[in-house]
Design an enzyme around this catalytic site. Structure first.
Site, PDB file in Angstrom:
ATOM      1  N   HIS A 168     -83.979  39.811  11.300  1.00  0.00           N
ATOM      2  CA  HIS A 168     -85.380  40.128  10.981  1.00  0.00           C
ATOM      3  C   HIS A 168     -85.648  39.672   9.547  1.00  0.00           C
ATOM      4  O   HIS A 168     -84.718  39.408   8.776  1.00  0.00           O
ATOM      5  CB  HIS A 168     -85.629  41.627  11.194  1.00  0.00           C
ATOM      6  CG  HIS A 168     -85.755  41.981  12.654  1.00  0.00           C
ATOM      7  ND1 HIS A 168     -86.971  42.070  13.292  1.00  0.00           N
ATOM      8  CD2 HIS A 168     -84.825  42.220  13.608  1.00  0.00           C
ATOM      9  CE1 HIS A 168     -86.781  42.380  14.572  1.00  0.00           C
ATOM     10  NE2 HIS A 168     -85.472  42.467  14.791  1.00  0.00           N
ATOM     11  N   CYS A 213     -89.002  46.768  15.606  1.00  0.00           N
ATOM     12  CA  CYS A 213     -88.559  47.801  16.542  1.00  0.00           C
ATOM     13  C   CYS A 213     -89.326  49.075  16.228  1.00  0.00           C
ATOM     14  O   CYS A 213     -89.323  49.526  15.085  1.00  0.00           O
ATOM     15  CB  CYS A 213     -87.053  48.002  16.398  1.00  0.00           C
ATOM     16  SG  CYS A 213     -86.461  49.392  17.376  1.00  0.00           S
ATOM     17  N   ASP A 232     -88.776  41.287  21.792  1.00  0.00           N
ATOM     18  CA  ASP A 232     -88.799  41.845  20.430  1.00  0.00           C
ATOM     19  C   ASP A 232     -90.145  41.529  19.771  1.00  0.00           C
ATOM     20  O   ASP A 232     -90.726  42.363  19.066  1.00  0.00           O
ATOM     21  CB  ASP A 232     -87.643  41.235  19.621  1.00  0.00           C
ATOM     22  CG  ASP A 232     -87.317  41.991  18.351  1.00  0.00           C
ATOM     23  OD1 ASP A 232     -88.247  42.457  17.685  1.00  0.00           O
ATOM     24  OD2 ASP A 232     -86.127  42.113  18.008  1.00  0.00           O
TER      25      ASP A 232
HETATM   26  P1  HMG Z   1     -84.806  59.696  27.812  1.00  0.00           P
HETATM   27  O1  HMG Z   1     -86.129  60.371  27.806  1.00  0.00           O
HETATM   28  O2  HMG Z   1     -83.666  60.288  27.021  1.00  0.00           O
HETATM   29  O3  HMG Z   1     -84.339  59.443  29.325  1.00  0.00           O
HETATM   30  O4  HMG Z   1     -85.021  58.211  27.320  1.00  0.00           O
HETATM   31  P2  HMG Z   1     -83.716  60.465  30.351  1.00  0.00           P
HETATM   32  O5  HMG Z   1     -82.480  59.836  30.867  1.00  0.00           O
HETATM   33  O6  HMG Z   1     -83.635  61.847  29.753  1.00  0.00           O
HETATM   34  O7  HMG Z   1     -84.809  60.487  31.524  1.00  0.00           O
HETATM   35  C1  HMG Z   1     -86.116  61.022  31.322  1.00  0.00           C
HETATM   36  C2  HMG Z   1     -87.071  60.329  32.257  1.00  0.00           C
HETATM   37  O8  HMG Z   1     -87.136  58.954  31.927  1.00  0.00           O
HETATM   38  C3  HMG Z   1     -86.655  60.390  33.737  1.00  0.00           C
HETATM   39  O9  HMG Z   1     -87.842  60.418  34.498  1.00  0.00           O
HETATM   40  C4  HMG Z   1     -85.994  59.051  33.958  1.00  0.00           C
HETATM   41  O10 HMG Z   1     -86.057  58.600  35.300  1.00  0.00           O
HETATM   42  C5  HMG Z   1     -86.844  58.146  33.064  1.00  0.00           C
HETATM   43  P3  HMG Z   1     -88.359  61.799  35.161  1.00  0.00           P
HETATM   44  O11 HMG Z   1     -87.214  62.240  36.015  1.00  0.00           O
HETATM   45  O12 HMG Z   1     -88.612  62.709  34.008  1.00  0.00           O
HETATM   46  O13 HMG Z   1     -89.590  61.345  35.877  1.00  0.00           O
HETATM   47  N1  HMG Z   1     -86.083  56.963  32.621  1.00  0.00           N
HETATM   48  C6  HMG Z   1     -86.526  55.701  32.709  1.00  0.00           C
HETATM   49  N2  HMG Z   1     -87.674  55.164  33.166  1.00  0.00           N
HETATM   50  C7  HMG Z   1     -87.791  53.822  33.114  1.00  0.00           C
HETATM   51  N3  HMG Z   1     -86.830  53.002  32.638  1.00  0.00           N
HETATM   52  C8  HMG Z   1     -85.670  53.513  32.181  1.00  0.00           C
HETATM   53  C9  HMG Z   1     -85.501  54.914  32.195  1.00  0.00           C
HETATM   54  N4  HMG Z   1     -84.484  55.716  31.806  1.00  0.00           N
HETATM   55  C10 HMG Z   1     -84.853  56.979  32.072  1.00  0.00           C
HETATM   56  N5  HMG Z   1     -84.726  52.691  31.713  1.00  0.00           N
HETATM   57  C11 HMG Z   1     -84.398  55.914  27.155  1.00  0.00           C
HETATM   58  C12 HMG Z   1     -83.908  57.355  27.170  1.00  0.00           C
HETATM   59  C13 HMG Z   1     -83.217  55.057  26.803  1.00  0.00           C
HETATM   60  C14 HMG Z   1     -84.925  55.560  28.528  1.00  0.00           C
HETATM   61  C15 HMG Z   1     -85.546  55.768  26.098  1.00  0.00           C
HETATM   62  O14 HMG Z   1     -85.149  56.310  24.880  1.00  0.00           O
HETATM   63  C16 HMG Z   1     -85.958  54.354  25.935  1.00  0.00           C
HETATM   64  O15 HMG Z   1     -86.548  53.761  26.830  1.00  0.00           O
HETATM   65  N6  HMG Z   1     -85.687  53.711  24.751  1.00  0.00           N
HETATM   66  C17 HMG Z   1     -85.964  52.319  24.548  1.00  0.00           C
HETATM   67  C18 HMG Z   1     -86.230  52.042  23.107  1.00  0.00           C
HETATM   68  C19 HMG Z   1     -86.484  50.566  22.882  1.00  0.00           C
HETATM   69  O16 HMG Z   1     -86.805  49.818  23.783  1.00  0.00           O
HETATM   70  N7  HMG Z   1     -86.337  50.120  21.600  1.00  0.00           N
HETATM   71  C20 HMG Z   1     -86.573  48.767  21.237  1.00  0.00           C
HETATM   72  C21 HMG Z   1     -85.509  47.834  21.692  1.00  0.00           C
HETATM   73  S1  HMG Z   1     -84.069  47.830  20.644  1.00  0.00           S
HETATM   74  C22 HMG Z   1     -84.448  46.711  19.379  1.00  0.00           C
HETATM   75  O17 HMG Z   1     -85.576  46.329  19.233  1.00  0.00           O
HETATM   76  C23 HMG Z   1     -83.338  46.194  18.500  1.00  0.00           C
HETATM   77  C24 HMG Z   1     -82.932  44.754  18.853  1.00  0.00           C
HETATM   78  O18 HMG Z   1     -84.040  43.878  18.748  1.00  0.00           O
HETATM   79  C25 HMG Z   1     -81.820  44.265  17.912  1.00  0.00           C
HETATM   80  C26 HMG Z   1     -82.114  44.485  16.419  1.00  0.00           C
HETATM   81  O19 HMG Z   1     -83.201  44.083  15.953  1.00  0.00           O
HETATM   82  O20 HMG Z   1     -81.228  45.018  15.762  1.00  0.00           O
HETATM   83  C27 HMG Z   1     -82.393  44.662  20.285  1.00  0.00           C
HETATM   84 MG    MG Z   2     -84.779  43.046  16.888  1.00  0.00          MG
END
Ligand code: HMG
Ligand code: MG
Length: 311
Positions: free
Chosen positions: A215, A246, A18
């Site tokens: 946060h 985030c 984070d």
């Molecule tokens: P998407 O584009 O909808 O994925 O992303 P998809 O399923 O349509 O696939 C598209 C392409 O992405 C494909 O590749 C997949 O293989 C690839 P292609 O066939 O086109 O070559 N793909 C991936 N590649 C690597 N790793 C993966 C993955 N999944 C699909 N896991 C997805 C959907 C969820 C992947 C995207 O939206 C994403 O990565 N989001 C992450 C966002 C994030 O990390 N946010 C921050 C963390 S949350 C937070 O901070 C809150 C927290 O701290 C708590 C709080 O504070 O409340 C936890």
């Molecule tokens: Mg967080």
């Protein structure tokens, strides 16, 4: 010490994930590893090291595999490292890395969840059913996050009942801990206690498996930690130096600083097993690596004490 407060608190250090995910400039993998090692030396036994998310969604986490490859992931290690996993692709990558603990992450709000992981809350829970099942079958343990547990940047105040329902769904699918996120740092201590009451009134047995993830946008994160502590919560997420945010939650500032939480627990007589002076060293390292000042209260104070004692 008040008899109602826990005697021991578990800290989950989220700085490497984070804390760094919102940093614009890419931090070299070797520097991330030095930071994680410094955190381990401080006595932190639960470190969220990285994320298996799409590298385009969060470029800073693109080196997840390399970061984990440098860490002792064996069951002999005193430190449990974990990584965020949003879907089956992420799980596949996590299993390949050898990491033993993952965290799935959803929220109470559809708008945030759509922007964050491209799914509604219901779709994310359906996805996680399979992710959690396969992770457990592969011998991994799983944590769950419920973001926007109080306020959503797009939908405003969120009902406590939604937090209860999503938390229930996560525990029912087999996660062993649920971390409730005040994602944009907008909850008040009274709201923290209200939501916890709604959840715990129905499920008193969840108490020891709940964590708070605060946060600090308005400077109330430590007050919110205290509010949780007074409700019996004994696991808190924190980030060295108060880094964090985030990319999909506009307005989210840093996490509550690990050194501030440790210092509070020390002064309350609550054991964390963490050496605050060593956390300050990890923060100092990251401050140097980022090239900008880190400003948590305890960091400012202990750094000053160190400087004073050198004069
Ligand atoms: P998407 O584009 O909808 O994925 O992303 P998809 O399923 O349509 O696939 C598209 C392409 O992405 C494909 O590749 C997949 O293989 C690839 P292609 O066939 O086109 O070559 N793909 C991936 N590649 C690597 N790793 C993966 C993955 N999944 C699909 N896991 C997805 C959907 C969820 C992947 C995207 O939206 C994403 O990565 N989001 C992450 C966002 C994030 O990390 N946010 C921050 C963390 S949350 C937070 O901070 C809150 C927290 O701290 C708590 C709080 O504070 O409340 C936890
Ligand atoms: Mg967080």
């Amino acid at each position: 010490m008040s008899p109602t407060l826990p005697t021991h608190v578990k800290l989950v250090e989220v700085g490497p994930r984070d804390g760094l995910q919102n940093e614009g400039a890419l931090i070299p993998t070797a520097d991330k590893i030095r930071f994680i090692q410094a955190l381990g030396k401080a006595g932190l036994t639960h470190i969220e090291a990285t994320s298996f998310v799409h590298p385009k969604a969060v470029p800073q986490m693109a080196d997840a595999l390399e970061v984990l490859a440098s860490l002792d992931l064996s069951s002999n290690s005193p430190i449990t490292y974990s990584a965020l996993v949003p879907n089956l692709k992420g799980l596949e990558r996590a299993i390949d890395s050898g990491v033993k603990r993952i965290a799935v992450f959803t929220a109470t709000s559809n708008s945030f969840t759509q922007k964050n992981i491209g799914m509604t809350v219901a779709e994310s829970l359906t996805t996680f059913e399979t992710v959690v099942q396969q992770a457990l079958a592969a011998g991994l343990s799983v944590r769950g996050y419920v973001s926007t547990a109080w306020v959503c940047p797009y939908e405003g105040q969120m009902p406590a009942e939604s937090v209860r329902d999503v938390t229930e769904a996560l525990f029912n699918m087999g996660v062993d801990e649920v971390s409730l996120g005040d994602t944009i740092g907008a909850a008040t201590p009274v709201q923290i206690q209200h939501t916890l009451s709604v959840l715990l009134n129905k499920h008193p047995n969840y108490l020891s498996a709940l964590a708070l993830h605060c946060h600090d946008t308005y400077g109330t994160a430590l007050a919110n930690v205290m509010a949780g502590l007074q409700m019996g919560i004994s696991t808190f997420d924190a980030s060295a130096g108060g880094l964090g945010g985030c990319p999909y939650a506009p307005g989210a500032s840093g996490n509550v600083a690990t050194e501030d939480v440790v210092s509070l627990m020390d002064r309350l007589g609550i054991n964390t097993g963490v050496d605050v002076t060593r956390v300050v060293e990890a923060t100092a390292l990251m401050e140097t690596l980022l090239g900008r000042p880190l400003t948590s209260k305890t960091y400012q104070r202990l750094r000053t004490v160190k400087t004073e004692s050198c004069v």
